[in-house]
Design a protein around this motif. Structure first.
Motif, PDB file in Angstrom:
ATOM      1  N   GLY A  74      24.531  72.736 -17.055  1.00 22.94           N
ATOM      2  CA  GLY A  74      25.872  72.434 -17.575  1.00 22.94           C
ATOM      3  C   GLY A  74      26.407  71.219 -16.842  1.00 22.94           C
ATOM      4  N   ALA A  75      27.076  71.430 -15.723  1.00 28.53           N
ATOM      5  CA  ALA A  75      27.545  70.337 -14.856  1.00 28.53           C
ATOM      6  C   ALA A  75      27.887  70.963 -13.518  1.00 28.53           C
ATOM      7  N   VAL A  76      27.880  70.159 -12.470  1.00 29.45           N
ATOM      8  CA  VAL A  76      28.264  70.700 -11.166  1.00 29.45           C
ATOM      9  C   VAL A  76      29.362  69.853 -10.542  1.00 29.45           C
ATOM     10  N   GLY A  77      30.112  70.480  -9.627  1.00 24.81           N
ATOM     11  CA  GLY A  77      31.103  69.747  -8.842  1.00 24.81           C
ATOM     12  C   GLY A  77      32.533  70.071  -9.223  1.00 24.81           C
ATOM     13  N   GLY A  78      33.426  69.610  -8.353  1.00 21.93           N
ATOM     14  CA  GLY A  78      34.848  69.818  -8.593  1.00 21.93           C
ATOM     15  C   GLY A  78      35.604  69.625  -7.295  1.00 21.93           C
ATOM     16  N   PRO A  79      36.918  69.376  -7.388  1.00 25.09           N
ATOM     17  CA  PRO A  79      37.725  69.052  -6.203  1.00 25.09           C
ATOM     18  C   PRO A  79      37.683  70.140  -5.130  1.00 25.09           C
ATOM     19  N   PRO A  90      28.166  70.567  -4.129  1.00 29.31           N
ATOM     20  CA  PRO A  90      27.489  70.898  -5.380  1.00 29.31           C
ATOM     21  C   PRO A  90      26.429  69.876  -5.797  1.00 29.31           C
ATOM     22  N   GLU A  91      26.721  68.584  -5.544  1.00 26.85           N
ATOM     23  CA  GLU A  91      25.787  67.518  -5.948  1.00 26.85           C
ATOM     24  C   GLU A  91      24.449  67.662  -5.247  1.00 26.85           C
ATOM     25  N   LYS A  92      24.483  68.285  -4.065  1.00 27.06           N
ATOM     26  CA  LYS A  92      23.247  68.499  -3.314  1.00 27.06           C
ATOM     27  C   LYS A  92      22.288  69.366  -4.155  1.00 27.06           C
ATOM     28  N   TYR A 276      17.397  69.139 -18.620  1.00 25.46           N
ATOM     29  CA  TYR A 276      18.210  68.598 -19.713  1.00 25.46           C
ATOM     30  C   TYR A 276      19.672  68.855 -19.410  1.00 25.46           C
ATOM     31  N   GLU A 277      20.488  67.823 -19.547  1.00 29.58           N
ATOM     32  CA  GLU A 277      21.901  68.006 -19.208  1.00 29.58           C
ATOM     33  C   GLU A 277      22.766  66.983 -19.924  1.00 29.58           C
ATOM     34  N   PRO A 278      24.013  67.371 -20.198  1.00 33.25           N
ATOM     35  CA  PRO A 278      24.939  66.378 -20.717  1.00 33.25           C
ATOM     36  C   PRO A 278      25.148  65.299 -19.661  1.00 33.25           C
ATOM     37  N   VAL A 279      25.485  64.085 -20.103  1.00 31.73           N
ATOM     38  CA  VAL A 279      25.740  63.007 -19.141  1.00 31.73           C
ATOM     39  C   VAL A 279      27.050  63.261 -18.380  1.00 31.73           C
ATOM     40  N   HIS A 280      27.980  63.978 -19.017  1.00 26.43           N
ATOM     41  CA  HIS A 280      29.290  64.161 -18.391  1.00 26.43           C
ATOM     42  C   HIS A 280      29.233  65.101 -17.186  1.00 26.43           C
ATOM     43  N   GLY A 281      30.337  65.093 -16.420  1.00 27.31           N
ATOM     44  CA  GLY A 281      30.452  65.983 -15.273  1.00 27.31           C
ATOM     45  C   GLY A 281      31.189  67.259 -15.625  1.00 27.31           C
ATOM     46  N   SER A 282      31.790  67.882 -14.603  1.00 28.65           N
ATOM     47  CA  SER A 282      32.383  69.204 -14.793  1.00 28.65           C
ATOM     48  C   SER A 282      33.812  69.149 -15.327  1.00 28.65           C
ATOM     49  N   ALA A 283      34.340  67.942 -15.508  1.00 32.02           N
ATOM     50  CA  ALA A 283      35.663  67.724 -16.130  1.00 32.02           C
ATOM     51  C   ALA A 283      36.710  68.746 -15.699  1.00 32.02           C
ATOM     52  N   PRO A 284      37.051  68.773 -14.410  1.00 32.40           N
ATOM     53  CA  PRO A 284      38.010  69.796 -13.949  1.00 32.40           C
ATOM     54  C   PRO A 284      39.352  69.722 -14.681  1.00 32.40           C
ATOM     55  N   ASP A 285      39.700  68.519 -15.173  1.00 35.36           N
ATOM     56  CA  ASP A 285      41.009  68.373 -15.850  1.00 35.36           C
ATOM     57  C   ASP A 285      41.116  69.195 -17.138  1.00 35.36           C
ATOM     58  N   ILE A 286      39.996  69.523 -17.759  1.00 27.63           N
ATOM     59  CA  ILE A 286      40.084  70.275 -19.027  1.00 27.63           C
ATOM     60  C   ILE A 286      39.359  71.618 -18.938  1.00 27.63           C
ATOM     61  N   ALA A 292      36.560  71.287 -24.098  1.00 29.20           N
ATOM     62  CA  ALA A 292      35.376  70.447 -23.874  1.00 29.20           C
ATOM     63  C   ALA A 292      34.561  70.286 -25.151  1.00 29.20           C
ATOM     64  N   ASN A 293      34.043  69.094 -25.327  1.00 31.46           N
ATOM     65  CA  ASN A 293      33.138  68.821 -26.448  1.00 31.46           C
ATOM     66  C   ASN A 293      31.747  69.366 -26.083  1.00 31.46           C
ATOM     67  N   PRO A 294      31.213  70.302 -26.847  1.00 30.31           N
ATOM     68  CA  PRO A 294      29.902  70.867 -26.492  1.00 30.31           C
ATOM     69  C   PRO A 294      28.726  70.096 -27.095  1.00 30.31           C
TER      70      PRO A 294
HETATM   71  P1  NAD Z   1      33.609  63.866 -15.806  1.00 27.45           P
HETATM   72  O1  NAD Z   1      32.496  63.425 -16.685  1.00 27.45           O
HETATM   73  O2  NAD Z   1      33.599  65.275 -15.392  1.00 27.45           O
HETATM   74  O3  NAD Z   1      34.998  63.558 -16.543  1.00 27.45           O
HETATM   75  C1  NAD Z   1      35.425  62.231 -16.889  1.00 27.45           C
HETATM   76  C2  NAD Z   1      36.454  62.310 -18.041  1.00 27.45           C
HETATM   77  O4  NAD Z   1      35.739  62.651 -19.248  1.00 27.45           O
HETATM   78  C3  NAD Z   1      37.493  63.394 -17.856  1.00 27.45           C
HETATM   79  O5  NAD Z   1      38.722  62.937 -18.369  1.00 27.45           O
HETATM   80  C4  NAD Z   1      36.982  64.560 -18.683  1.00 27.45           C
HETATM   81  O6  NAD Z   1      38.007  65.401 -19.184  1.00 27.45           O
HETATM   82  C5  NAD Z   1      36.262  63.844 -19.808  1.00 27.45           C
HETATM   83  N1  NAD Z   1      35.121  64.643 -20.285  1.00 27.45           N
HETATM   84  C6  NAD Z   1      33.957  64.848 -19.642  1.00 27.45           C
HETATM   85  N2  NAD Z   1      33.169  65.648 -20.350  1.00 27.45           N
HETATM   86  C7  NAD Z   1      33.828  65.958 -21.467  1.00 27.45           C
HETATM   87  C8  NAD Z   1      33.528  66.776 -22.609  1.00 27.45           C
HETATM   88  N3  NAD Z   1      32.369  67.427 -22.735  1.00 27.45           N
HETATM   89  N4  NAD Z   1      34.457  66.872 -23.571  1.00 27.45           N
HETATM   90  C9  NAD Z   1      35.620  66.223 -23.486  1.00 27.45           C
HETATM   91  N5  NAD Z   1      35.963  65.434 -22.444  1.00 27.45           N
HETATM   92  C10 NAD Z   1      35.080  65.315 -21.441  1.00 27.45           C
HETATM   93  O7  NAD Z   1      33.589  62.896 -14.532  1.00 27.45           O
HETATM   94  P2  NAD Z   1      34.505  62.946 -13.211  1.00 27.45           P
HETATM   95  O8  NAD Z   1      35.894  63.338 -13.557  1.00 27.45           O
HETATM   96  O9  NAD Z   1      34.248  61.648 -12.542  1.00 27.45           O
HETATM   97  O10 NAD Z   1      33.856  64.072 -12.296  1.00 27.45           O
HETATM   98  C11 NAD Z   1      34.315  65.418 -12.237  1.00 27.45           C
HETATM   99  C12 NAD Z   1      33.350  66.217 -11.388  1.00 27.45           C
HETATM  100  O11 NAD Z   1      32.070  66.277 -12.029  1.00 27.45           O
HETATM  101  C13 NAD Z   1      33.088  65.627 -10.003  1.00 27.45           C
HETATM  102  O12 NAD Z   1      33.038  66.683  -9.068  1.00 27.45           O
HETATM  103  C14 NAD Z   1      31.747  64.946 -10.124  1.00 27.45           C
HETATM  104  O13 NAD Z   1      31.054  64.899  -8.908  1.00 27.45           O
HETATM  105  C15 NAD Z   1      31.049  65.854 -11.105  1.00 27.45           C
HETATM  106  N6  NAD Z   1      29.968  65.215 -11.876  1.00 27.45           N
HETATM  107  C16 NAD Z   1      28.881  65.995 -12.132  1.00 27.45           C
HETATM  108  C17 NAD Z   1      27.860  65.488 -12.914  1.00 27.45           C
HETATM  109  C18 NAD Z   1      26.698  66.392 -13.228  1.00 27.45           C
HETATM  110  O14 NAD Z   1      26.781  67.575 -13.005  1.00 27.45           O
HETATM  111  N7  NAD Z   1      25.613  65.863 -13.762  1.00 27.45           N
HETATM  112  C19 NAD Z   1      27.937  64.187 -13.441  1.00 27.45           C
HETATM  113  C20 NAD Z   1      29.089  63.428 -13.180  1.00 27.45           C
HETATM  114  C21 NAD Z   1      30.116  63.963 -12.394  1.00 27.45           C
END
Ligand code: NAD
Length: 359
Positions: A74-79, A90-92, A276-286, A292-294
């Motif tokens: 899925g994704a890892v990390g957060g504040p 988590p990144e470790k 296999y993983e989405p490019v995005h992170g854990s998006a703590p804001d949402i 989240a877009n799946p």
């Molecule tokens: P992020 O990708 O989590 O979010 C960036 C922005 O994109 C945010 O506004 C978020 O709401 C939005 N977003 C991301 N994925 C989305 C989705 N599926 N649908 C809708 N909106 C989406 O990047 P960040 O904010 O820089 O990092 C947040 C945490 O995630 C940090 O702890 C970081 O270390 C971690 N991270 C993990 C990975 C991974 O697990 N592969 C990759 C990048 C960042």
């Protein structure tokens, strides 16, 4: 590889569990519809793993990963975990799993759905039909090179960018072979005018090109490549580059397609085992809000079917189903325009699943 297709899901943190649950439902449906013989298990990685075991990459997860053919993250990390020492963060867990299985080839397609042309920040004519692939070296270069760290007794710190011939050849082969299956064009990106390690990279890639006379190879400096990606992105088909440059360029390419929530990735080793993983992170804001877009996670399952299991028909069924959901106007908030009504994570998942059922 056994007859069973063994998949380990590591939901991780933030929106990771939300998008992974959708992917899990998708896998169950695919298994039934295509009689794939899937064996699915789940494990802990990242912040959640640290909370439960004190280790972001516990041994139990490592053991499960060893027994699987493909891993879906899925994704890892957060504040919450930002203040932890480096070996507990988590990144470790993520870097650990990548290097443990030598997932050296990171494939990141940037494909702009024709339904989402207006979601890109670039003009329509610049991005319509964009379909490029970035092949990034993932287990070498400056992220792993030694020596590294604070220089004892001085106020300096350093990292080392280092590549062996073997590392450049194996990522080069993945890139040439990908280019061969696509348009036959490959661009290698480096900083050969300044860095010796890049001049070496260029030399090795140029030598390797002799084995692929059907592929047209070009070289580009990374600063120019960053500019060209936003100036005329469609000039590229396959880009191959090192770890640091690939990290940055693939995020630029990601934004060309409108939302990071749309982009899947695959990290492969020599045995076809893949992460296999989405490019995005854990998006703590949402996270926890069903926002989240799946689709990035769903499209990561498509890559898994294609690259680890050679199930091209299953992969393209998933991709076509995503495309037809988008064509029906359904949008999560990250890809919606003001006038669109939006749907949540779960509903988007259900939409894709019902299109697959109809096929
Ligand atoms: P992020 O990708 O989590 O979010 C960036 C922005 O994109 C945010 O506004 C978020 O709401 C939005 N977003 C991301 N994925 C989305 C989705 N599926 N649908 C809708 N909106 C989406 O990047 P960040 O904010 O820089 O990092 C947040 C945490 O995630 C940090 O702890 C970081 O270390 C971690 N991270 C993990 C990975 C991974 O697990 N592969 C990759 C990048 C960042």
């Amino acid at each position: 590889m056994s007859n069973k297709k063994r998949i380990l899901i590591l939901p991780g943190d933030g929106i990771g569990p939300e998008v992974s649950f959708v992917a899990y439902q998708l896998l169950l449906l695919l298994d039934k519809k295509f009689s794939l013989g899937l064996e699915i298990s789940e494990g802990l990685l990242g912040g959640i793993a640290y909370e439960e075991t004190g280790d972001p990459f516990p041994k139990e997860t490592l053991d499960k990963a060893k027994e699987s053919d493909a891993i879906l993250l899925g994704a890892v990390g957060g504040p919450k975990w930002d203040q932890l020492p480096a070996d507990k963060r988590p990144e470790k867990g993520l870097l650990g799993i990548r290097s443990e299985f030598d997932f050296f080839a990171n494939l990141r397609p940037a494909i702009l759905s024709k339904e989402l042309v207006s979601a890109s920040t670039l003009k329509e004519e610049k991005v319509a039909d964009l379909n490029l692939l970035i092949v990034r070296e993932l287990t070498g270069g400056i992220y792993f090179g030694e020596p590294r760290g604070r220089v004892e007794g001085s106020d300096e710190a350093l990292n080392t960018m280092r590549y062996s011939k073997h590392e450049v050849i194996r990522i080069g082969k993945v890139a040439f072979e990908s280019a061969r299956k696509r348009s036959g064009k490959l661009c290698s990106v480096d900083k050969a005018n300044v860095l010796e390690v890049s001049a070496f990279w260029r030399e090795v890639i140029s030598d390797l090109a002799k084995e692929y006379p059907d592929v047209e190879l070009s070289h580009m400096l990374v600063d120019n490549a960053a500019m060209q990606l936003v100036r005329e992105p469609k000039q590229f088909d396959v880009i191959v580059t090192g770890n640091l440059f690939g990290d940055i360029l693939s995020d630029i390419a990601a934004m060309l397609t409108g939302s990071i929530g749309m982009l899947p990735s695959a990290s492969l080793n020599d045995t076809k085992k893949g992460l296999y993983e989405p490019v995005h992170g854990s998006a703590p804001d949402i996270s926890g809000k069903d926002l989240a877009n799946p689709l990035a996670s769903i499209l990561s399952v498509a890559m898994m079917m294609r690259y680890t299991f050679d199930e091209e028909e299953v992969a393209s069924t998933i991709e076509h189903s995503v495309e037809s959901v988008l064509a029906s106007g359904k949008r999560t908030q990250d890809i919606a325009k003001e006038e669109d009504t939006t749907i949540g994570t779960k509903e988007m998942g259900q939409e894709v699943l019902s299109k697959i059922e109809l096929r």
